[in-house]
Design a protein around this motif. Structure first.
Motif, PDB file in Angstrom:
ATOM      1  N   GLU A  28       0.829  -1.207   0.000  1.00 19.42           N
ATOM      2  CA  GLU A  28       0.000   0.000   0.000  1.00 19.42           C
ATOM      3  C   GLU A  28       0.866   1.261   0.000  1.00 19.42           C
ATOM      4  O   GLU A  28       0.455   2.308  -0.509  1.00 19.42           O
ATOM      5  N   ALA A  29       2.070   1.165   0.558  1.00 20.14           N
ATOM      6  CA  ALA A  29       2.995   2.296   0.609  1.00 20.14           C
ATOM      7  C   ALA A  29       3.781   2.446  -0.695  1.00 20.14           C
ATOM      8  O   ALA A  29       4.657   3.308  -0.797  1.00 20.14           O
ATOM      9  N   GLY A  30       3.467   1.591  -1.672  1.00 25.01           N
ATOM     10  CA  GLY A  30       4.110   1.699  -2.973  1.00 25.01           C
ATOM     11  C   GLY A  30       5.366   0.861  -3.152  1.00 25.01           C
ATOM     12  O   GLY A  30       6.080   1.015  -4.147  1.00 25.01           O
ATOM     13  N   VAL A  31       5.646  -0.021  -2.202  1.00 19.94           N
ATOM     14  CA  VAL A  31       6.839  -0.868  -2.286  1.00 19.94           C
ATOM     15  C   VAL A  31       6.500  -2.163  -3.034  1.00 19.94           C
ATOM     16  O   VAL A  31       5.562  -2.859  -2.641  1.00 19.94           O
ATOM     17  N   PRO A  32       7.242  -2.515  -4.090  1.00 23.92           N
ATOM     18  CA  PRO A  32       7.008  -3.801  -4.762  1.00 23.92           C
ATOM     19  C   PRO A  32       7.285  -4.951  -3.787  1.00 23.92           C
ATOM     20  O   PRO A  32       8.287  -4.943  -3.073  1.00 23.92           O
ATOM     21  N   VAL A  33       6.372  -5.933  -3.762  1.00 22.22           N
ATOM     22  CA  VAL A  33       6.490  -7.049  -2.817  1.00 22.22           C
ATOM     23  C   VAL A  33       6.586  -8.368  -3.578  1.00 22.22           C
ATOM     24  O   VAL A  33       5.753  -8.658  -4.445  1.00 22.22           O
ATOM     25  N   LEU A 110      13.487   0.504  -3.235  1.00 25.22           N
ATOM     26  CA  LEU A 110      13.248  -0.504  -2.198  1.00 25.22           C
ATOM     27  C   LEU A 110      12.278  -1.570  -2.694  1.00 25.22           C
ATOM     28  O   LEU A 110      11.283  -1.246  -3.344  1.00 25.22           O
ATOM     29  N   VAL A 111      12.594  -2.827  -2.409  1.00 18.73           N
ATOM     30  CA  VAL A 111      11.642  -3.921  -2.649  1.00 18.73           C
ATOM     31  C   VAL A 111      11.561  -4.743  -1.369  1.00 18.73           C
ATOM     32  O   VAL A 111      12.511  -4.793  -0.582  1.00 18.73           O
ATOM     33  N   LEU A 112      10.408  -5.383  -1.171  1.00 19.30           N
ATOM     34  CA  LEU A 112      10.207  -6.242  -0.007  1.00 19.30           C
ATOM     35  C   LEU A 112      10.161  -7.691  -0.465  1.00 19.30           C
ATOM     36  O   LEU A 112       9.421  -8.040  -1.385  1.00 19.30           O
ATOM     37  N   LEU A 113      10.949  -8.539   0.179  1.00 21.48           N
ATOM     38  CA  LEU A 113      10.965  -9.971  -0.123  1.00 21.48           C
ATOM     39  C   LEU A 113      10.332 -10.702   1.059  1.00 21.48           C
ATOM     40  O   LEU A 113      10.933 -10.814   2.130  1.00 21.48           O
ATOM     41  N   ASP A 114       9.101 -11.150   0.864  1.00 16.15           N
ATOM     42  CA  ASP A 114       8.319 -11.806   1.911  1.00 16.15           C
ATOM     43  C   ASP A 114       8.676 -13.290   1.915  1.00 16.15           C
ATOM     44  O   ASP A 114       8.250 -14.049   1.038  1.00 16.15           O
ATOM     45  N   ILE A 115       9.492 -13.699   2.903  1.00 10.92           N
ATOM     46  CA  ILE A 115      10.023 -15.061   2.944  1.00 10.92           C
ATOM     47  C   ILE A 115       9.762 -15.660   4.333  1.00 10.92           C
ATOM     48  O   ILE A 115      10.472 -15.356   5.298  1.00 10.92           O
ATOM     49  N   VAL A 188       5.747   0.758   9.401  1.00 17.11           N
ATOM     50  CA  VAL A 188       6.034   0.493   7.992  1.00 17.11           C
ATOM     51  C   VAL A 188       6.354   1.797   7.273  1.00 17.11           C
ATOM     52  O   VAL A 188       7.330   1.889   6.513  1.00 17.11           O
ATOM     53  N   ALA A 189       5.546   2.822   7.503  1.00 17.23           N
ATOM     54  CA  ALA A 189       5.762   4.120   6.855  1.00 17.23           C
ATOM     55  C   ALA A 189       7.133   4.686   7.221  1.00 17.23           C
ATOM     56  O   ALA A 189       7.850   5.224   6.361  1.00 17.23           O
ATOM     57  N   ASP A 190       7.514   4.557   8.483  1.00 16.26           N
ATOM     58  CA  ASP A 190       8.822   5.039   8.928  1.00 16.26           C
ATOM     59  C   ASP A 190       9.951   4.303   8.219  1.00 16.26           C
ATOM     60  O   ASP A 190      10.956   4.897   7.812  1.00 16.26           O
TER      61      ASP A 190
END
Length: 200
Positions: A28-33, A110-115, A188-190
């Motif tokens: 939602e904050a615009g980070v690719p997950v 920034l990208v998030l890797l949900d592992i 998360v926003a921080d």
């Protein structure tokens, strides 16, 4: 000079800690997950890249051109050595998918890797920092036991296979508490602001 790539933030946490909810907040904050579980589901689906390899290992686990996870679980239960063979076949496909995702988002900061099993499977070597989602044990237990079909015994079995929450917290670069959704969203926003604004 190496090509630019995004900062790779690994997200993990034990069952019932709010990992999926937190991943959605990053999105939602615009980070690719990138979602490891969703990737495996896609690889196991009809036409998925893992289907031929699993068909060669466990033909009985492939039904209608897709991997039947229940049958695969039964096959794995028959011999401990089978898990290593399965991982040897599937992990390179998952890694390739993750690499493609990172390449596709090379222009992002920034990208998030949900592992889910980031520490257990050694995935922490492939990220620049780790954020762990956490909640008190009683909150975790209440959340998990509210799931359909879940029992205290099943929860204990799952937890026995996961690194303890306290150890994950100690090893993490960042910890997000998920007792309060508003507080988690603010955290998360921080973190997004600290590690790199998205283009959104």
């Amino acid at each position: 000079m190496t090509a630019a790539r995004p900062f790779r933030l690994g997200l993990t946490g034990s069952i019932g800690m709010g990992k999926s909810t937190t991943a959605a907040m990053f999105a939602e904050a615009g980070v690719p997950v990138w979602d490891a579980d969703a990737t495996v589901h896609r690889l196991y689906a009809a036409g998925g890249a893992a289907v031929p390899a699993i068909a060669a290992l466990a033909p009985e686990a492939v039904i209608g051109g897709a991997v039947d996870r229940g049958r695969l679980k039964d096959w794995l239960a028959g011999d401990r050595a089978r898990l290593a063979a399965l991982e040897a076949a599937v992990h390179p496909l998952v890694s390739a998918d993750r690499s493609d995702f990172i390449a596709q988002n090379a222009g992002k900061p920034l990208v998030l890797l949900d592992i889910p099993l980031l520490y257990e499977a050694g995935g922490f070597a492939d990220v620049d920092a780790v954020v762990v989602v956490s909640a008190p044990p009683e909150v975790q237990r209440d959340r998990v036991l509210a799931r359909p079909g879940m029992t205290p015994e099943a929860l204990e079995m799952i937890l026995s296979r996961q690194l303890p929450d306290a150890e994950k917290r100690t090893r993490a670069d960042y910890v997000i508490e998920t007792v309060s959704l508003d507080a988690a969203r603010a955290a998360v926003a921080d973190l997004v602001a600290k590690l790199g604004k998205s283009d959104a």
